[in-house]
Design a protein around this motif. Structure first.
Motif, PDB file in Angstrom:
ATOM      1  N   GLU A  37      42.447  37.634  39.668  1.00  9.13           N
ATOM      2  CA  GLU A  37      42.534  36.373  40.599  1.00  9.13           C
ATOM      3  C   GLU A  37      41.514  35.526  40.522  1.00  9.13           C
ATOM      4  N   TRP A  66      34.117  47.908  38.163  1.00 12.64           N
ATOM      5  CA  TRP A  66      35.358  47.657  38.256  1.00 12.64           C
ATOM      6  C   TRP A  66      36.337  49.053  38.039  1.00 12.64           C
ATOM      7  N   ARG A 111      45.696  49.914  37.312  1.00 10.51           N
ATOM      8  CA  ARG A 111      44.136  49.905  37.532  1.00 10.51           C
ATOM      9  C   ARG A 111      43.287  50.205  36.123  1.00 10.51           C
ATOM     10  N   LYS A 118      39.697  49.747  40.430  1.00 10.45           N
ATOM     11  CA  LYS A 118      40.001  48.571  40.685  1.00 10.45           C
ATOM     12  C   LYS A 118      41.259  47.888  40.163  1.00 10.45           C
ATOM     13  N   LEU A 119      42.299  47.353  41.027  1.00 12.19           N
ATOM     14  CA  LEU A 119      43.521  46.820  40.286  1.00 12.19           C
ATOM     15  C   LEU A 119      43.209  45.762  39.488  1.00 12.19           C
ATOM     16  N   ARG A 120      43.655  45.523  38.312  1.00  2.00           N
ATOM     17  CA  ARG A 120      43.516  44.514  37.370  1.00  2.00           C
ATOM     18  C   ARG A 120      43.997  43.127  37.843  1.00  2.00           C
ATOM     19  N   ARG A 121      44.919  43.065  38.616  1.00  6.16           N
ATOM     20  CA  ARG A 121      45.676  41.871  39.301  1.00  6.16           C
ATOM     21  C   ARG A 121      44.466  41.247  40.288  1.00  6.16           C
ATOM     22  N   ASP A 122      43.961  42.054  41.112  1.00  6.50           N
ATOM     23  CA  ASP A 122      42.774  41.777  41.864  1.00  6.50           C
ATOM     24  C   ASP A 122      41.454  41.028  41.455  1.00  6.50           C
ATOM     25  N   LEU A 123      41.158  41.555  39.841  1.00  5.68           N
ATOM     26  CA  LEU A 123      39.834  41.322  39.429  1.00  5.68           C
ATOM     27  C   LEU A 123      40.406  40.130  38.583  1.00  5.68           C
TER      28      LEU A 123
END
Length: 191
Positions: free
Chosen positions: A103, A93, A22, A96-101
């Motif tokens: 994408e 941000w 995150r 928030k999860l880095r992987r979601d951002l």
């Protein structure tokens, strides 16, 4: 070429949000057991160094202050805080999860996540503002110092202190549980 006092720079130990991937920025997450062990390791590294005459300055954010308390408890009597050592702001941000951002974006994951995300966070601080904050802080130092800070902020301090202003933040290296020693623009990683 800049010339700053001798520095030891530590990044805080792993937090719950680090482990989850995150974005933290101004928000705080507690250290994990691994994070506390990393702080103890930093204390072991620093235990062989005479810090007499050094200022000890930490970010006021909980994860950095806790790391400083663990790593330096046996060597120093006082920890001083300075808001200029806080982590880069990540605006909306935060949390928030880095992987979601990441994408759909062209980003490169590294030990501190995809650094590009920190530059483009909506309502975030950005690298130019972070550089100004860090440069102003370094210019204010009058004595050798131990700095306990955060991943991206640590990278910016070290880029500036080595005189590699044009160097990419990725190339300066990072990591938790280590100490970076900077003297006369030379960086050495102490594990």
């Amino acid at each position: 070429m800049p010339h700053y006092p001798e520095l030891y720079i530590l990044r805080h130990g792993e937090t719950e949000w680090n482990a989850q991937g995150r974005m933290q920025g101004a928000l705080n997450s507690p250290l994990t057991q691994k994070g506390r062990e990393q702080a103890m390791r930093q204390g072991e590294i620093l235990s062989g160094i005479d810090l007499t005459g050094f200022d000890i300055i930490t970010s006021p954010q909980g994860r950095a202050f806790e790391t400083a308390a663990i790593a330096l408890a046996r060597q120093v009597d006082h920890l001083h805080t300075d808001t200029r050592l806080r982590e880069i702001g990540v605006g909306t941000w935060a949390g928030k999860l880095r992987r979601d951002l990441a994408e759909g974006r062209d980003v490169v994951e590294g030990p501190d996540g995809a650094l590009e995300l920190y530059e483009h966070a909506p309502e975030g601080e950005g690298f130019a503002a972070l550089e100004l904050r860090c440069a102003e802080f370094l210019e204010s130092l009058t004595r050798p110092s131990v700095l306990v800070t955060h991943g991206i902020t640590s990278r910016m301090f070290r880029v500036l202190a080595t005189g590699n202003k044009g160097e990419n933040l990725v190339n300066i290296g990072g990591g938790q549980g280590v100490v970076f020693h900077l003297k006369k623009t030379v960086q050495k990683r102490l594990d």
